[in-house]
Design an enzyme around this catalytic site. Sequence first.
Site, PDB file in Angstrom:
ATOM      1  N   HIS A  18      55.818 -33.381   5.571  1.00  9.45           N
ATOM      2  CA  HIS A  18      55.997 -32.000   6.042  1.00  9.45           C
ATOM      3  C   HIS A  18      57.227 -31.397   5.376  1.00  9.45           C
ATOM      4  O   HIS A  18      57.950 -32.060   4.646  1.00  9.45           O
ATOM      5  CB  HIS A  18      56.133 -31.947   7.576  1.00  9.45           C
ATOM      6  N   CYS A  55      65.473 -30.657   5.122  1.00 11.62           N
ATOM      7  CA  CYS A  55      64.060 -30.517   5.486  1.00 11.62           C
ATOM      8  C   CYS A  55      63.408 -29.316   4.815  1.00 11.62           C
ATOM      9  O   CYS A  55      62.186 -29.157   4.870  1.00 11.62           O
ATOM     10  CB  CYS A  55      63.899 -30.394   7.000  1.00 11.62           C
ATOM     11  N   HIS A  65      58.756 -34.088   2.501  1.00 10.46           N
ATOM     12  CA  HIS A  65      59.218 -35.462   2.696  1.00 10.46           C
ATOM     13  C   HIS A  65      58.368 -35.985   3.855  1.00 10.46           C
ATOM     14  O   HIS A  65      57.517 -35.245   4.367  1.00 10.46           O
ATOM     15  CB  HIS A  65      60.715 -35.505   3.015  1.00 10.46           C
ATOM     16  N   HIS A  96      57.402 -39.086   7.203  1.00  7.37           N
ATOM     17  CA  HIS A  96      57.828 -39.991   8.271  1.00  7.37           C
ATOM     18  C   HIS A  96      56.673 -40.879   8.727  1.00  7.37           C
ATOM     19  O   HIS A  96      55.510 -40.526   8.570  1.00  7.37           O
ATOM     20  CB  HIS A  96      58.312 -39.193   9.488  1.00  7.37           C
ATOM     21  N   ASP A 127      47.092 -38.503   9.935  1.00  8.28           N
ATOM     22  CA  ASP A 127      47.544 -39.668   9.175  1.00  8.28           C
ATOM     23  C   ASP A 127      47.278 -39.496   7.679  1.00  8.28           C
ATOM     24  O   ASP A 127      46.171 -39.136   7.280  1.00  8.28           O
ATOM     25  CB  ASP A 127      46.826 -40.929   9.682  1.00  8.28           C
ATOM     26  N   HIS A 128      48.293 -39.772   6.885  1.00  9.82           N
ATOM     27  CA  HIS A 128      48.197 -39.621   5.431  1.00  9.82           C
ATOM     28  C   HIS A 128      47.861 -38.184   5.040  1.00  9.82           C
ATOM     29  O   HIS A 128      47.177 -37.937   4.052  1.00  9.82           O
ATOM     30  CB  HIS A 128      47.197 -40.631   4.830  1.00  9.82           C
ATOM     31  N   GLU A 151      59.910 -39.020  15.498  1.00  8.75           N
ATOM     32  CA  GLU A 151      59.924 -38.793  14.045  1.00  8.75           C
ATOM     33  C   GLU A 151      60.556 -39.998  13.366  1.00  8.75           C
ATOM     34  O   GLU A 151      60.258 -40.328  12.224  1.00  8.75           O
ATOM     35  CB  GLU A 151      60.738 -37.531  13.740  1.00  8.75           C
TER      36      GLU A 151
END
Lengths: 136, 136, 136, 136, 136, 136
Positions: free
Chosen positions: A13, A32, A38, A40, A78-79, A123
């Site tokens: 994100h 950010c 980047h 998590h 996810d991914h 996070e």
Amino acid sequence: MYLTRRAEFSASHYYHDPALSPEENARVFGKCSNLNGHGHNYTLEVTVKGKIDAKTGFVVDLKQLKDIMNREVVDAMDHRHLNKEVPEFAKLVPTTENLAIVCWHRLQPKLKDAELHRVRVYESHDLFADFYGEDQ
Amino acid sequence: MYLTRRAEFSASHYYHDPALSPEENARVFGKCSNLNGHGHNYTLEVTVKGKIDAKTGFVVDLKQLKDIMNREVVDAMDHRHLNKEVPEFAKLVPTTENLAIVCWHRLQPKLKDAELHRVRVYESHDLFADFYGEDQ
Amino acid sequence: MYLTRRAEFSASHYYHDPALSPEENARVFGKCSNLNGHGHNYTLEVTVKGKIDAKTGFVVDLKQLKDIMNREVVDAMDHRHLNKEVPEFAKLVPTTENLAIVCWHRLQPKLKDAELHRVRVYESHDLFADFYGEDQ
Amino acid sequence: MYLTRRAEFSASHYYHDPALSPEENARVFGKCSNLNGHGHNYTLEVTVKGKIDAKTGFVVDLKQLKDIMNREVVDAMDHRHLNKEVPEFAKLVPTTENLAIVCWHRLQPKLKDAELHRVRVYESHDLFADFYGEDQ
Amino acid sequence: MYLTRRAEFSASHYYHDPALSPEENARVFGKCSNLNGHGHNYTLEVTVKGKIDAKTGFVVDLKQLKDIMNREVVDAMDHRHLNKEVPEFAKLVPTTENLAIVCWHRLQPKLKDAELHRVRVYESHDLFADFYGEDQ
Amino acid sequence: MYLTRRAEFSASHYYHDPALSPEENARVFGKCSNLNGHGHNYTLEVTVKGKIDAKTGFVVDLKQLKDIMNREVVDAMDHRHLNKEVPEFAKLVPTTENLAIVCWHRLQPKLKDAELHRVRVYESHDLFADFYGEDQ
């Protein structure tokens, strides 16, 4: 009685407000604000509340709860890149706080037998947000 | 002021309702219905609530709390089969939810100086139940 | 280059040598000698060793490794009683050490592209066994 | 004597081989082939080897080691997109394995007093790569 | 076959070389030079190596190993000031490295049936030292 | 909406009531009464409560929260002896409970945009105290 189940997903994100200049975005969102994104390893923690079924000893069917969490959140995020691939974040900054709210609204309508009590999103080990719904 | 202490124990169990057929047990309880049993490293987390003693700085004598947790729960359940060796589960399905309630009823009468606030039982890192007592 | 992947499973077991009297079993195996069984959340950690494929950047296809770990170990042991349901333990005491060896022999023949380097099995956070194969 | 220090960083990446078709990339790299990228909380674990300085009791000056890890890896990769912002990954797939090698080559020349023994990179709790240098 | 067991203890310490001036101690040891002391929750991880006993399935009697670890290290260091109460540190700086060596020399002579392979001491989640004995 | 952030610090302390005899101190405080002190890796967990800013998606500016936690607690207590170097503990026993209260009173006046909801202090993995302020 409260029952909590965890699941994990990995996503990327960035934080960006199109109404702000690049300098202002950098000032407000710091590292950010990098538009390359980047990411998590997120942990989603869902707590439901209810009475125990005297026969089964369950507050909620765990298999159903797991399926709902996977279908509504994990499979969708996810991914993935949250800003680009999760519709709620097309215009909403995907902070941990907003992610908890989005997960709540994805999960709440699907839960039939038990009441959604809390959605927690980590996070990282050191940062998490809790949402208990708008009514509270 | 709330103080929480953890302890761990390893036990086995299975989920079974004698009123149901084998097929129905398998459908309701899934892999947990295996009558050979399976097991977990459980974590018991006990939260007490009270005023701080101005002299000692304690809400509760930690040594006493630890002794009560060991005597009432850990010694009775560690390296045991919950269905076969813990009397409360002779007829009660030992789900995480019911385990939290059973621990509450074992601990609550023994706590003198502080009020039991919450019993949390983790069956694994990803699943836990919270019980705050019948009155709440 | 070494790559390691973890998986978890929950199982029950007991330690018993039929050549010993009940008293001797209790003396040698302590609380683990309880024939009702007790259980753990086990963590299996598999390390493979190999050269990185210049195209993919992989030592091993992670999807294949995961499938092999699930099929050979997790599906066969999760929610099972090791002594009663895993054939290798019909006569072998299912200690953490023996469990590491059994996992090695289940995994090693299935790994094609990479060499199995180590199998680690955690019985709990505080106890684990490492096996590097008979040749070492 | 071996001393190990950990640091964390959050980054995004994707797996892509420009010589392959989109279908082949999807087949080889699965969910990781999503060009929008996804991300992880990485843990870097650096092990140095050396003799203990009799005066200080140190194998390595921890402050220096931390500074080197931060400057060479964390500052360069935290809140970054590995493919787009870390030069080594302009053409190299940023798998966990390759990330361990890249960290090795960034750290090794900067360590003066102690020998670099191992670089471990965790992509998640369940997956990590170990690199001991080309000579081993 | 290698078996590893963990134990924890809480202790305080400081780093100080009486041959150095206060300024030099501060420069070399940083925050650790504070003579009031500071402390940690240490984790001791002991790995033994040996053949599995065919009868018991054990490399080492875990009860004995635990007793030795408690008697030689935990009882001697838990809730203690390492510099003031552990004789080895009367003149030796209690760094994580030296603590691993001291634990090795306390444990090694007491282990009869299995060979001590490694002593690891964690000062925190992010810092640990490994010692394999002088001969290696 | 609640947001929680963690930080860690290492400190030493002892439990002592000057109005009691050495024997009484030993009886009341056990191993913690050792005047040489012992120590812990503490984890501070700060939860703030507030509305999400529609522009930023934040309940609180995380950078500010981190700076306040570092300045008011971590810098003042890390690598320190709580009894000797933190003024609040000159006469107050530095139990986990009192430490949570002291952190609350250091943090609460500095938080401008969000309301402090809870301060949790972990002395170890197995023991923590929660404080929600005097008014609750």
